[in-house]
Design an enzyme around this catalytic site. Structure first.
Site, PDB file in Angstrom:
ATOM      1  CG  ASP A   1     -41.592 -24.009  -6.707  1.00  0.00           C
ATOM      2  OD1 ASP A   1     -41.013 -22.966  -7.067  1.00  0.00           O
ATOM      3  OD2 ASP A   1     -42.772 -24.257  -7.045  1.00  0.00           O
TER       4      ASP A   1
ATOM      5  CG  PHE B   1     -42.657 -14.091   2.241  1.00  0.00           C
ATOM      6  CD1 PHE B   1     -42.382 -14.883   3.341  1.00  0.00           C
ATOM      7  CD2 PHE B   1     -42.602 -14.677   0.976  1.00  0.00           C
ATOM      8  CE1 PHE B   1     -42.061 -16.226   3.199  1.00  0.00           C
ATOM      9  CE2 PHE B   1     -42.281 -16.026   0.816  1.00  0.00           C
ATOM     10  CZ  PHE B   1     -42.012 -16.791   1.937  1.00  0.00           C
ATOM     11  N   GLY B   2     -45.468 -12.708   0.757  1.00  0.00           N
ATOM     12  CA  GLY B   2     -46.337 -13.371  -0.223  1.00  0.00           C
ATOM     13  C   GLY B   2     -47.802 -13.365   0.202  1.00  0.00           C
ATOM     14  CG  PHE B   3     -50.420 -15.613  -1.757  1.00  0.00           C
ATOM     15  CD1 PHE B   3     -51.352 -14.763  -2.338  1.00  0.00           C
ATOM     16  CD2 PHE B   3     -49.465 -16.206  -2.577  1.00  0.00           C
ATOM     17  CE1 PHE B   3     -51.352 -14.520  -3.703  1.00  0.00           C
ATOM     18  CE2 PHE B   3     -49.444 -15.968  -3.944  1.00  0.00           C
ATOM     19  CZ  PHE B   3     -50.385 -15.125  -4.510  1.00  0.00           C
ATOM     20  CG  ASP B   4     -46.945 -15.544   5.052  1.00  0.00           C
ATOM     21  OD1 ASP B   4     -47.315 -16.681   4.713  1.00  0.00           O
ATOM     22  OD2 ASP B   4     -45.776 -15.280   5.381  1.00  0.00           O
TER      23      ASP B   4
ATOM     24  CD  GLU C   1     -38.916 -20.062 -12.739  1.00  0.00           C
ATOM     25  OE1 GLU C   1     -40.122 -19.798 -12.821  1.00  0.00           O
ATOM     26  OE2 GLU C   1     -38.026 -19.220 -12.520  1.00  0.00           O
TER      27      GLU C   1
ATOM     28  CE  LYS D   1     -44.899 -18.631   6.674  1.00  0.00           C
ATOM     29  NZ  LYS D   1     -44.354 -17.844   5.556  1.00  0.00           N
TER      30      LYS D   1
HETATM   31  P1  IMP Z   1     -41.934 -19.691  -5.134  1.00  0.00           P
HETATM   32  O1  IMP Z   1     -42.293 -20.021  -6.544  1.00  0.00           O
HETATM   33  O2  IMP Z   1     -41.633 -20.895  -4.327  1.00  0.00           O
HETATM   34  O3  IMP Z   1     -40.846 -18.667  -5.033  1.00  0.00           O
HETATM   35  O4  IMP Z   1     -43.186 -19.052  -4.418  1.00  0.00           O
HETATM   36  C1  IMP Z   1     -44.273 -18.586  -5.132  1.00  0.00           C
HETATM   37  C2  IMP Z   1     -44.914 -17.404  -4.497  1.00  0.00           C
HETATM   38  O5  IMP Z   1     -45.663 -17.873  -3.399  1.00  0.00           O
HETATM   39  C3  IMP Z   1     -43.955 -16.366  -3.961  1.00  0.00           C
HETATM   40  O6  IMP Z   1     -43.800 -15.341  -4.868  1.00  0.00           O
HETATM   41  C4  IMP Z   1     -44.661 -15.856  -2.741  1.00  0.00           C
HETATM   42  O7  IMP Z   1     -45.412 -14.737  -3.074  1.00  0.00           O
HETATM   43  C5  IMP Z   1     -45.586 -16.975  -2.353  1.00  0.00           C
HETATM   44  N1  IMP Z   1     -45.084 -17.700  -1.190  1.00  0.00           N
HETATM   45  C6  IMP Z   1     -44.048 -18.565  -1.116  1.00  0.00           C
HETATM   46  N2  IMP Z   1     -43.905 -19.020   0.121  1.00  0.00           N
HETATM   47  C7  IMP Z   1     -44.882 -18.441   0.856  1.00  0.00           C
HETATM   48  C8  IMP Z   1     -45.236 -18.519   2.228  1.00  0.00           C
HETATM   49  O8  IMP Z   1     -44.627 -19.206   3.054  1.00  0.00           O
HETATM   50  N3  IMP Z   1     -46.291 -17.773   2.589  1.00  0.00           N
HETATM   51  C9  IMP Z   1     -47.005 -16.984   1.724  1.00  0.00           C
HETATM   52  N4  IMP Z   1     -46.690 -16.879   0.449  1.00  0.00           N
HETATM   53  C10 IMP Z   1     -45.636 -17.599   0.015  1.00  0.00           C
END
Ligand code: IMP
Length: 202
Positions: free
Chosen positions: A80, A156-159, A51, A179
């Site tokens: 990513d 999930f995440g910032f959705d 990373e 989505k």
């Molecule tokens: P990653 O590094 O690609 O795993 O994603 C970074 C962070 O962004 C994750 O921990 C999620 O919280 C957020 N994330 C990734 N994809 C999405 C999405 O489609 N919607 C909202 N948040 C996301």
């Protein structure tokens, strides 16, 4: 059962096995539902590559794919995602995972208190590797804005704080199918699926 001679070798009839290097079932479910429509059998492999620290999700995915592909010859993708908030100079960008675990979506809303410009974008970068090396890169972008408050319980995440352009609802107020019609990840996944289908048809 009647079987055509050599049927098993015909690319159009067998599904194409592709591994997603990730620990995220949320990503896996979203990408898999796109791949299903293209006869691609997506499997998840919980392996991590190197990373690197950079604002670009494409560079992060490239380096991770490069290092994983050294020991993984079969078709593989790394995805990513980054959230780029314009009035925060792009923050949290590819650091979204760290920021999600620390400030969280509520912390982003706090940082934006009193600001007029709430526009933001999600970037999804997918890197495809096979035979130990990177063959192709795909990027999907969702433009939109950050909501004033946390809304919705899906995704999930910032959705729960991201409202895609043309909608009044956050991604977390949409079903996965909704989505997947417009999201950054569905865009990068669709062009990947079309590219794989095109190669198989050759
Ligand atoms: P990653 O590094 O690609 O795993 O994603 C970074 C962070 O962004 C994750 O921990 C999620 O919280 C957020 N994330 C990734 N994809 C999405 C999405 O489609 N919607 C909202 N948040 C996301």
């Amino acid at each position: 059962m009647n079987r055509l001679k050599g049927e098993g070798d015909m690319p159009g009839l067998t599904s194409f096995i592709l591994h997603l290097a990730s620990s995220s079932m949320n990503k896996y479910d979203e990408i898999r539902s796109i791949m299903e429509g293209h006869n691609i059998d997506l499997r998840i492999a919980n392996i991590k590559g190197e990373e690197i620290q950079t604002f670009s999700v494409l560079k992060v995915a490239e380096r991770a794919a490069e290092t994983i592909a050294q020991n993984f010859q079969s078709p593989l993708i790394v995805e990513d995602t980054g959230l780029y908030v314009h009035s925060l100079y792009g923050f949290p960008a590819s650091y979204a995972s760290f920021v999600y675990g620390t400030l969280g979506p509520g912390g982003i809303l706090k940082l934006l208190e009193g600001r007029e410009d709430m526009t933001a974008e999600f970037h999804s970068a997918i890197v495809y590797a096979e035979g130990g090396k990177i063959l192709k890169r795909f990027v999907g972008i969702s433009e939109g804005k950050i909501s004033k408050e946390i809304r919705g319980s899906q995704g999930f995440g910032f959705d729960p704080i991201f409202i895609p352009e043309g909608s009044e609802r956050t991604f977390a107020e949409m079903t996965r199918t909704e989505k997947n019609l417009i999201s950054h990840r569905s865009k990068s996944s669709k062009i990947l699926a079309e590219w794989i289908s095109g190669r198989r048809a050759l």
